[in-house]
Design an enzyme around this catalytic site. Sequence first.
Site: not given
Ligand code: NOJ
Length: 569
Positions: A21, A23, A25, A29, A98, A202, A261, A334-335
């Site tokens: 980050d 700034n 907040d 960013d 993405d 995605d 993905e 991130h999932d």
């Molecule tokens: C896969 C993404 O990686 C995930 O973070 C998202 O929640 C779902 N697709 C829906 O876009």
Amino acid sequence: MEHKWWHGKIAYQIYPKSFCDSNGDGFGDLQGIISKLDYLHDLGVELLWISPVYPSPFVDQGYDISDYCNIDPVFGDLATFDRLLSEAKKRNIEIIMDLVLNHCSSEHPWFKKACADLNSEEAGYFYFVKGKDGKKPNNLRSYFGGSVWDKIPGHEQEDIYYSHYFAKAQPDLNWNNPKLREEIFKLVNFWIDRGVRGFRIDAILSIVKDLSFPDLPADSANDGMSHAANMNAKLLDRIGPYLNELKERTFNRADCFTVGEVLTVTKESVKEFAGDHGYFSTLFDLSPREVIESHPHYVEFPTMMPDDYARCVFNTQELYQNTDAFVAPIMENHDEPRGVSYYLPDYLRNATGAKCLGTFLMMLRGIPFIYQGQEIGMTNTEFTSPDDFDDLYAKEEIRYCLECGMSIEESLKIVGRHTRDNARTPVLWDDSANAGFTTGKPWLKVHQDYQHLNVKSQLNDPDSVLNHYKKLIALRKDEALSETFTYGKFERLTLQSGVLAYYRVDDHHKVLIIANTNTTPYSYDLSQDKYFKDSEHTQLKLSANEASLNLEQNNLVLGVGGAAIIQLS
Ligand code: NOJ
């Protein structure tokens, strides 16, 4: 095999809200990313995938896009994005955006116009479908729980629904509509024309729908529904025309690198999906997640230990072996929770385990993607209250655990182990307040160990996880071996349980990668190895933790978490 500009590259994923980050907040960013480009360059990163930075209400953290051709003010603006592109290029780093094309946000003007007038052009961009016999059009369950169907906002009294395979706030886009497809091509080209060199795509399998919207046999969740992914698998052979058109009209214009993905890849479908003639350059190896997520709720997710993880990884390596497609190996994204906390036993959920698993992963065939924080060995975060979670999926699973009669403590333990929020807590830059991520209030909990687990403390420590990753990357790029690591064959080596081993092999070199995840040391007799020639040609190229090669006795001993990369010839 025709050589492509992305072959042999090292990729890194940034989840922008949690990276840095600039700034105060509390949200990461674009300027924060720019400030860390030297760090990424020093690590050896060449491709940078940035999770969504488009305007969004953030119901699903940016995977719900309300304007595809802009930057959310939380992250900056288009001018800052252009600066990021050019600063990255100066360091030989290409930016990968993405692309979320299965759905947009319910705040997107398309959806708003569509809801306001069911006869509008935009209404044709979505699946607005009449109910069947007083019920929803079919029995599919969305990825985040509940039906994929909801009443169209403003039309709650009518027997008409819209489809959303993910959250309610993520209406599915109707790819059958050529006008919608034109809009999609325009937005992808908008980013290509700005200088983006590739895309991560995605949830792409969800774009095909059977327009008769049939029910599927109920799955094991006992709610009479079937997971939407089951429908994707059934319709796999209908996706080709959409993806070929997408590739021709967009990616091919600029020789883009694309990574899909895509789950459910089979021997039959791999060439269709990835490689020179495939829809995408490469696909992520999501096979461990496929095993885990074949169960509807966190509480049923199986425990995966090193052997199970390695089996999935090796099967994928073999699936891609005789194709011109590269797979993208990952340990986490991130999932997913942190790989070190997820695929290793508890005694290795630490720096030792991080180096061990990193050694195993970074020499596989393909384009390795490092997820932010992986390079310093970030582990899962301790979540001590339901309010610590941000993710809508985690909140749904807490609700489910409590509904099943579990205590708050039990529910927190289960959700805390599996939640995606583990990967989304801020990157730990130093030991100052909020780990140097922000001078404000971080949007998500900071990892409990930030005072000693952080980038700053690792930069000058030759034994740190960070410096180990740098060495791994440097070895992958080593002039003598980079051909072997990029194009060489993968060969699995089966030793005892808990010892993960494989070779990378070509006409010039044979390299053994071996990692011991057991509680006891492991001794390997090299003279029994099929590629071992003689001690003179054998070299320990890199090791992690306790690993000693005795060339007089042709013996390698790996301590607990010990790992080694050995050039045999
Ligand atoms: C896969 C993404 O990686 C995930 O973070 C998202 O929640 C779902 N697709 C829906 O876009």
